[in-house]
Design an enzyme around this catalytic site. Structure first.
Site, PDB file in Angstrom:
ATOM      1  N   SER A  16       0.857  -1.269   0.001  1.00 24.57           N
ATOM      2  CA  SER A  16      -0.165   0.016   0.112  1.00 24.57           C
ATOM      3  C   SER A  16       0.895   1.103  -0.210  1.00 24.57           C
ATOM      4  CB  SER A  16      -1.070   0.127   1.224  1.00 24.57           C
ATOM      5  OG  SER A  16      -0.363   0.395   2.539  1.00 24.57           O
ATOM      6  N   ASN A  17       2.005   1.209   0.839  1.00 22.86           N
ATOM      7  CA  ASN A  17       2.984   2.480   0.601  1.00 22.86           C
ATOM      8  C   ASN A  17       3.617   2.567  -0.774  1.00 22.86           C
ATOM      9  OD1 ASN A  17       3.433   3.823   3.238  1.00 22.86           O
ATOM     10  ND2 ASN A  17       3.456   1.839   3.982  1.00 22.86           N
ATOM     11  N   MET A  94      10.757  -6.918   3.944  1.00 22.27           N
ATOM     12  CA  MET A  94      10.892  -7.620   5.391  1.00 22.27           C
ATOM     13  C   MET A  94      11.997  -8.484   5.324  1.00 22.27           C
ATOM     14  SD  MET A  94       8.530  -6.378   7.247  1.00 22.27           S
ATOM     15  CE  MET A  94       7.050  -5.731   7.254  1.00 22.27           C
ATOM     16  N   LEU A  97      19.094  -5.373   5.431  1.00 23.81           N
ATOM     17  CA  LEU A  97      19.987  -5.249   4.318  1.00 23.81           C
ATOM     18  C   LEU A  97      21.561  -5.496   4.891  1.00 23.81           C
ATOM     19  CD1 LEU A  97      18.831  -2.159   2.394  1.00 23.81           C
ATOM     20  CD2 LEU A  97      17.933  -4.390   2.315  1.00 23.81           C
ATOM     21  N   HIS A 113       8.465   3.079   8.977  1.00 16.62           N
ATOM     22  CA  HIS A 113       8.332   2.269  10.020  1.00 16.62           C
ATOM     23  C   HIS A 113       6.813   2.689  10.926  1.00 16.62           C
ATOM     24  CE1 HIS A 113       9.440  -0.576  13.168  1.00 16.62           C
ATOM     25  NE2 HIS A 113       8.822   0.263  13.956  1.00 16.62           N
ATOM     26  N   GLU A 178       1.239   7.092   7.210  1.00 13.98           N
ATOM     27  CA  GLU A 178       2.387   6.606   6.321  1.00 13.98           C
ATOM     28  C   GLU A 178       2.575   6.966   4.968  1.00 13.98           C
ATOM     29  OE1 GLU A 178       3.556   2.601   6.985  1.00 13.98           O
ATOM     30  OE2 GLU A 178       2.503   2.313   8.707  1.00 13.98           O
TER      31      GLU A 178
END
Ligand code: GAR
Length: 207
Positions: A16-17, A94, A97, A113, A178
């Site tokens: 969704s972001n 998820m 890195l 976040h 967000e």
């Protein structure tokens, strides 16, 4: 005028972001940017289909096909370099890195976040905030550093916790914010207006 900044959006789930960023771009809210690729580490991520429906290039690289975290990251970086990516946006990606990835794109990787960092890092931030009993939570966009959920903070938005909230209702209220602050952070980046000094990020004035 310099060319548009090229974004890669990395997802693992619903996306969704990613959709909110793509819509902000379509509406002309981030005029100096274009999406080079939407990349998922999961073949069944719902966000991949949404990106395709929006006409975006998508790519799936499963972390399961690699022996080490760095091998996986090297492959991703290769794909990003091919596409001349300027900014990597983690949007519900998820995977942690590796230092290799972070060094390749120092201060060019952002994450969103669903809490006011440094409070409630981790995978279930909204539930943790609710169970802790905070009256306000929110969301944070930050640059990604070697420490998880701990890089320099670009923008935060406060969201109130209601007495009748459960983790889902709180998460939904945070998510709406967000979607706004991620686009805002990207716009500032693409206007070359973010200056990182140590842990602090300053917003430079418009020239
Ligand atoms: C978002 O709430 C994002 O903040 C969170 O995952 C969700 C992804 O949703 N990220 C984290 O918890 C990172 N620790 P989306 O796929 O709909 O954008």
């Amino acid at each position: 005028m310099a060319g548009k900044k090229r974004l890669a959006i990395l997802i693992s789930g619903r996306g969704s972001n990613m959709v909110a960023i793509a819509r902000a771009l379509k509406r002309g809210k981030i005029p100096n940017a274009e999406i080079a690729v939407v990349l998922s580490n999961k073949p069944d991520a719902a966000g991949l289909k949404k990106a395709q429906q929006m006409g975006l290039e998508t790519l799936c690289i499963s972390h399961k096909d690699f022996h080490t975290r760095e091998d996986f990251d090297r492959r991703i970086v290769e794909e990003l370099r091919k596409r001349r990516v300027d900014l990597v946006c983690l949007a519900g990606f998820m995977r942690i890195l590796s230092p290799y990835f972070i060094n390749q794109y120092r201060n060019q990787i952002m994450n969103i976040h669903p809490a006011l960092l440094p409070s409630f890092p981790g995978m279930q931030a909204q539930k943790d905030a609710l169970e802790h009993g905070v009256k306000y939570s929110g969301c944070t966009v930050h640059f990604v550093s070697e420490d998880v959920d701990a890089g320099p903070i670009i923008i935060q938005k406060v969201v109130p916790v209601r007495d009748d909230d459960d983790a889902d209702t709180l998460a939904a209220r945070i998510l709406r914010q967000e979607h706004k602050i991620y686009a805002e952070a990207i716009r500032l980046f693409t206007e070359d207006r973010l200056e990182v000094r140590g842990r602090r990020v300053f917003w430079k004035k418009k020239p």
